[in-house]
Scaffold this active site. Structure first.
Site, PDB file in Angstrom:
ATOM      1  N   ASP A 375     -30.646  18.567 -27.329  1.00 47.61           N
ATOM      2  CA  ASP A 375     -30.884  17.269 -27.966  1.00 47.61           C
ATOM      3  C   ASP A 375     -30.138  17.057 -29.400  1.00 47.61           C
ATOM      4  OD1 ASP A 375     -33.494  15.304 -27.961  1.00 47.61           O
ATOM      5  OD2 ASP A 375     -32.916  15.701 -30.043  1.00 47.61           O
ATOM      6  N   ILE A 376     -29.839  15.919 -29.571  1.00 47.49           N
ATOM      7  CA  ILE A 376     -28.789  15.640 -30.996  1.00 47.49           C
ATOM      8  C   ILE A 376     -29.927  15.988 -32.025  1.00 47.49           C
ATOM      9  CG2 ILE A 376     -27.309  14.075 -32.558  1.00 47.49           C
ATOM     10  CD1 ILE A 376     -26.473  13.344 -29.703  1.00 47.49           C
ATOM     11  N   ASP A 392     -24.275   5.471 -30.496  1.00 47.66           N
ATOM     12  CA  ASP A 392     -23.553   5.455 -29.155  1.00 47.66           C
ATOM     13  C   ASP A 392     -22.474   6.321 -28.948  1.00 47.66           C
ATOM     14  OD1 ASP A 392     -25.474   3.822 -28.121  1.00 47.66           O
ATOM     15  OD2 ASP A 392     -24.365   2.173 -27.882  1.00 47.66           O
ATOM     16  N   ARG A 407     -17.781  24.199 -16.505  1.00 50.08           N
ATOM     17  CA  ARG A 407     -17.076  24.028 -15.202  1.00 50.08           C
ATOM     18  C   ARG A 407     -17.474  22.788 -14.536  1.00 50.08           C
ATOM     19  NH1 ARG A 407     -18.549  29.816 -14.271  1.00 50.08           N
ATOM     20  NH2 ARG A 407     -20.424  28.996 -13.255  1.00 50.08           N
ATOM     21  N   GLU A 418     -30.811  10.773 -26.265  1.00 50.87           N
ATOM     22  CA  GLU A 418     -29.829  11.637 -26.906  1.00 50.87           C
ATOM     23  C   GLU A 418     -30.060  13.000 -26.511  1.00 50.87           C
ATOM     24  OE1 GLU A 418     -32.801  11.512 -28.058  1.00 50.87           O
ATOM     25  OE2 GLU A 418     -33.140  12.815 -29.738  1.00 50.87           O
ATOM     26  N   LYS A 425     -24.785  27.361 -12.531  1.00 48.92           N
ATOM     27  CA  LYS A 425     -24.710  28.356 -11.164  1.00 48.92           C
ATOM     28  C   LYS A 425     -24.666  29.693 -11.600  1.00 48.92           C
ATOM     29  CE  LYS A 425     -22.636  25.872  -7.411  1.00 48.92           C
ATOM     30  NZ  LYS A 425     -21.419  25.734  -6.689  1.00 48.92           N
TER      31      LYS A 425
HETATM   32  N1  LIG Z   1     -27.764   4.697 -30.440  1.00 48.31           N
HETATM   33  C1  LIG Z   1     -28.646   5.047 -29.464  1.00 48.31           C
HETATM   34  N2  LIG Z   1     -29.719   5.415 -29.817  1.00 48.31           N
HETATM   35  C2  LIG Z   1     -30.706   5.952 -28.980  1.00 48.31           C
HETATM   36  C3  LIG Z   1     -30.173   5.805 -27.434  1.00 48.31           C
HETATM   37  N3  LIG Z   1     -31.167   6.380 -26.868  1.00 48.31           N
HETATM   38  C4  LIG Z   1     -32.246   6.723 -27.541  1.00 48.31           C
HETATM   39  N4  LIG Z   1     -31.869   6.360 -28.911  1.00 48.31           N
HETATM   40  C5  LIG Z   1     -32.570   6.640 -30.158  1.00 48.31           C
HETATM   41  O1  LIG Z   1     -32.392   7.843 -30.474  1.00 48.31           O
HETATM   42  C6  LIG Z   1     -33.649   8.282 -31.343  1.00 48.31           C
HETATM   43  C7  LIG Z   1     -34.260   9.390 -30.931  1.00 48.31           C
HETATM   44  O2  LIG Z   1     -35.169   9.813 -31.980  1.00 48.31           O
HETATM   45  P1  LIG Z   1     -36.271  11.184 -31.916  1.00 48.31           P
HETATM   46  O3  LIG Z   1     -36.555  11.400 -30.365  1.00 48.31           O
HETATM   47  O4  LIG Z   1     -37.120  10.757 -33.053  1.00 48.31           O
HETATM   48  O5  LIG Z   1     -35.427  12.346 -32.458  1.00 48.31           O
HETATM   49  P2  LIG Z   1     -34.645  12.473 -33.513  1.00 48.31           P
HETATM   50  O6  LIG Z   1     -34.389  11.677 -34.650  1.00 48.31           O
HETATM   51  O7  LIG Z   1     -33.278  13.142 -32.954  1.00 48.31           O
HETATM   52  O8  LIG Z   1     -35.097  13.775 -33.956  1.00 48.31           O
HETATM   53  P3  LIG Z   1     -35.150  15.377 -33.569  1.00 48.31           P
HETATM   54  O9  LIG Z   1     -34.774  15.463 -32.219  1.00 48.31           O
HETATM   55  O10 LIG Z   1     -36.341  15.918 -33.809  1.00 48.31           O
HETATM   56  O11 LIG Z   1     -33.951  16.220 -34.150  1.00 48.31           O
HETATM   57  C8  LIG Z   1     -34.525   7.177 -31.127  1.00 48.31           C
HETATM   58  O12 LIG Z   1     -34.580   6.296 -32.391  1.00 48.31           O
HETATM   59  C9  LIG Z   1     -33.856   6.222 -30.237  1.00 48.31           C
HETATM   60  O13 LIG Z   1     -34.139   4.783 -30.378  1.00 48.31           O
HETATM   61  C10 LIG Z   1     -29.134   5.174 -27.101  1.00 48.31           C
HETATM   62  O14 LIG Z   1     -28.314   5.220 -26.101  1.00 48.31           O
HETATM   63  N5  LIG Z   1     -28.154   5.060 -28.033  1.00 48.31           N
END
Ligand SMILES: Nc1nc2c(ncn2[C@@H]2O[C@H](COP(=O)(O)OP(=O)(O)OP(=O)(O)O)[C@@H](O)[C@H]2O)c(=O)[nH]1
Length: 494
Positions: A375-376, A392, A407, A418, A425
């Site tokens: 997860d980002i 994006d 691979r 995200e 495997k």
């Molecule tokens: N730009 C973009 N944003 C997205 C997409 N899918 C989800 N998001 C956003 O990604 C964000 C995820 O936020 P959170 O789940 O709170 O997590 P976070 O901010 O990364 O915090 P941590 O995971 O706790 O580090 C949300 O604001 C979503 O709206 C996408 O396809 N594109």
């Protein structure tokens, strides 16, 4: 990217089957529609043409044949009737008989003259008083009631009509089959004094019938009022037969032998015959002009077969093109349905398919798989600060790094917004931790350059190893949560 999407959207037998089934159903329906459609058109066409041809034969061709034959006959047969009529009313002939049939030479000369002048085959006079049969070379014989060959004379003697046409062998001409016009000769008081007339060989009429038979592929014959076939072209096999006893035609004979004639149709020996009947009053015969429908339909039947063959080829081409087009669009649909549009990675649906193939294999080989859930970090902030388009780009950037680290045979899937899920495997918990660490390092060490600004990106990862899908996901998720809780940019294992 291209390669990745190919791998991630690998066709799945289980999911593809319904699509293949639909395609097969469509092809079957289409081929049925096309073949039934083409066959109906070809058959309707065939039947319409058949009806038109039949109509033309019945209404035009056969009556026209009868007309032509009739006018030829008038030339060949009616003329001798007139000559015979002229002989029967000739004053020389009658005077010569009344005055006692003296000087036979005068009669033979007369008959010779008739033959010469009118080009007849023979000329004759039979005297009722002496029973002498005169012809161009003298007295042929004396007719007798007991002689079967002379029956005609006694028939003519008792006739009500002025003449008859009779086909008999001619004694004076080596028994050649001859058409005789037997005219009654009366004296000035109307008393019967003999029979005069001319004969012509049937060859001329036969040649005429043969000519028509061959040129127009029809059978032509004459039938007397009793139904006996009195004259035909060669090879008809009908000569002397009674039409009442012939198959098919026999049942209609009563209606055919009517002076008004007409058109008829009958079935015999498995084929349909069209027939035109015309009464020839001068001969008291019926002219039958007949055509076998099979012969006449040969042409349009050939067209029918050609049409059906063409329809078959067109159907095949249409089906082939349809099948190719469907396969192409099916392929595209499958890619669209299993690929994440933003990253080109497999989506959740594709993941289900791929994991479904991978886990049984792992089970069989007793080699576990590792699930890496990533997860980002602080992605929400990135979105809020730079906007969704930049967000994006960050997702795409991380996806590219992940894909290039693993691979082709590993599953890489965009799990959520995200979040990325990888299944590797033959991979233990430790190896999973190693790989996840490598990816974290790679992301950290590859900041995204955007319009002069540098975006430092980190990710957190949770790792689990095993054979069971649900357990893998739960454990990886828990490990990811732990990594986040522990300050992010790190890897934790279940
Ligand atoms: N730009 C973009 N944003 C997205 C997409 N899918 C989800 N998001 C956003 O990604 C964000 C995820 O936020 P959170 O789940 O709170 O997590 P976070 O901010 O990364 O915090 P941590 O995971 O706790 O580090 C949300 O604001 C979503 O709206 C996408 O396809 N594109």
């Amino acid at each position: 990217m291209e390669k990745e999407s190919e791998m991630n959207t690998a066709p799945d037998a289980g999911k593809a089957r319904p699509l293949a089934g639909d395609k097969r159903k469509l092809i079957v329906i289409l081929s049925l529609l096309l073949s039934v459609g083409f066959a109906v058109i070809a058959l309707v066409n065939y039947h319409v043409s058949k009806a038109a041809i039949r109509e033309s034969i019945v209404a035009n061709e056969l009556p026209l044949t009868s007309d032509n034959i009739y006018s030829e006959l008038q030339k060949d047969l009616i003329r001798p009737v007139f000559i015979s009529s002229m002989m029967a009313s000739d004053t020389f002939l009658r005077d010569w008989v009344i005055s006692g049939e003296k000087d036979v030479g005068r009669m033979t000369k007369y008959l010779h003259e008739v033959m010469e002048r009118y080009h007849t085959f023979t000329g004759f006079f039979v005297s009722d008083r002496t029973s002498a049969y005169y012809h161009a070379d003298g007295v042929l014989k004396t007719v007798s009631r007991d002689e079967p060959r002379d029956k005609w004379y006694y028939r003519v003697r008792g006739m009500d009509t002025p003449y008859e046409i009779n086909v008999d062998p001619d004694l004076a001409n080596k028994d050649a089959l001859t058409i005789f016009i037997n005219y009654r000769v009366l004296d000035y008081q109307g008393k019967f004094i003999g029979a005069a007339g001319v004969g012509l060989t049937v060859d001329a009429v036969n040649i005429l019938l043969n000519k028509y038979q061959q040129r127009y592929a029809r059978t032509i014959y004459f039938v007397d009022p009793q139904g006996k076939v009195v004259m035909t072209g060669s090879s008809s096999g009908l000569q002397g037969k009674d039409i009442r006893s012939l198959p098919g035609i026999g049942a209609l004979a009563g209606r055919m032998l009517q002076k008004e004639g007409g058109s008829f149709q009958y079935e015999a020996e498995g084929s349909s015959h069209l027939l035109n009947v015309r009464y020839i009053p001068e001969l008291n015969w019926y002219l039958f002009a007949e055509k076998n429908e099979d012969a006449m339909l040969a042409g349009i039947r050939h067209t029918l077969y050609t049409n059906l063959a063409l329809a078959f080829i067109v159907t095949l081409i249409v089906l082939l093109l349809t099948s190719l087009t469907i396969s192409r669009y099916q392929g595209r649909l499958e890619v669209m349905a299993t690929t994440d549009k933003l990253t080109g990675l497999a989506n959740r649906q594709a993941f289900e398919i791929l994991i479904g193939q991978m886990l049984p294999e792992a089970e069989r080989s007793k080699k576990p798989v590792a699930a890496l859930l990533m997860d980002i970090d602080h992605f929400k902030q990135c979105n809020d600060r730079y906007g969704h388009l930049v967000g994006d780009k960050v997702i795409q950037h991380v996806a590219t790094i992940i894909r290039s680290t693993l691979r082709q045979s590993d599953i890489v899937c965009r799990w959520g917004g995200e979040e990325f899920l990888m299944v590797i495997k033959d991979c233990s918990r430790e190896q999973g931790l190693q790989i996840a660490g490598k990816i974290c390092d790679a992301v950290r060490n590859a900041p995204l350059q955007l319009d002069g600004e540098t975006l430092n990106i980190t990710i957190s990862a949770g790792v689990a190893s095993g054979f069971e899908e649900e357990r893998l996901l739960v454990e990886a998720d828990a490990a990811l949560y732990a990594a986040k809780e522990s300050g992010r940019d790190q890897v934790k294992a279940a």
